[in-house]
Design an enzyme around this catalytic site. Structure first.
Site, PDB file in Angstrom:
ATOM      1  CE1 TYR A  54      -2.206  -2.703   3.201  1.00  0.00           C
ATOM      2  CE2 TYR A  54      -2.921  -3.178   0.855  1.00  0.00           C
ATOM      3  CZ  TYR A  54      -2.928  -3.523   2.343  1.00  0.00           C
ATOM      4  OH  TYR A  54      -3.483  -4.891   2.676  1.00  0.00           O
ATOM      5  CD  GLU A  73     -10.664  14.023 -18.397  1.00  0.00           C
ATOM      6  OE1 GLU A  73     -11.980  14.242 -18.655  1.00  0.00           O
ATOM      7  OE2 GLU A  73     -10.017  14.674 -18.128  1.00  0.00           O
ATOM      8  CE  LYS A  99      -9.622  20.918 -11.540  1.00  0.00           C
ATOM      9  NZ  LYS A  99      -9.172  21.537 -12.563  1.00  0.00           N
TER      10      LYS A  99
END
Length: 120
Positions: A54, A73, A99
Site C-alpha cells: 500500500y 483524465e 477537484k
C-alpha cells in the site's frame, strides 16, 4: 480468489487544470483508488512480498499528482498505468479523482473523473 484494496478519500494539494490560475494557485483533489488482485497467499504467509504494498501505491499516486496536467483524465491514466506496471498481478484498477474547487459557476462539492481498467 479476488481481494480488493481501497484508498479512500486521499486528499492531495496539486496544480492541475486548463486555466493559468489553476496551475498557479492549485487546489485540493480527492482520490479514491480500488485495486483487485489475488491476495490469498498473503492471508497465510503474513509476508509483504505476497501482497500489494500500500505504501508503494500511495507513493505512485503522490508522485503522479505532483506532475501538473491540464486534464484529470490524464492524471488518472498515469496513476493507473504506473500502479499496474509496479504490480503486474493486479487484475483491475479504478481511479476516481475529484477537484474540490473547480473554477465554474454554481455551488458544488467538486467535479470528478473516474477511469477503470480490467486486466483479465
Amino acid at each position: 480468489m479476488t481481494s480488493k484494496i481501497y484508498f479512500e478519500n486521499l486528499k492531495i494539494y496539486a496544480f492541475h487544470g486548463v486555466l493559468p490560475e489553476e496551475k498557479m494557485i492549485g487546489t485540493y483533489f480527492i482520490l479514491n483508488v480500488e485495486i483487485h488482485a489475488d491476495l490469498w497467499k498473503a492471508v497465510g504467509t503474513d509476508d509483504l512480498n505476497d501482497t500489494i504494498n500500500y505504501a508503494e501505491v500511495n507513493e505512485i499516486i503522490h508522485n503522479e499528482m505532483q506532475i501538473p496536467s491540464e486534464l484529470m483524465e490524464h492524471v488518472c491514466g498515469r496513476i493507473l498505468k504506473n500502479i499496474k506496471l509496479k504490480f503486474p498481478q493486479i487484475t483491475f484498477i479504478k481511479v476516481k479523482m475529484s477537484k474540490t474547487s473547480p473554477p465554474m459557476q454554481g455551488e458544488m462539492d467538486g467535479v470528478s473523473v473516474e477511469i477503470e481498467q480490467d486486466f483479465l
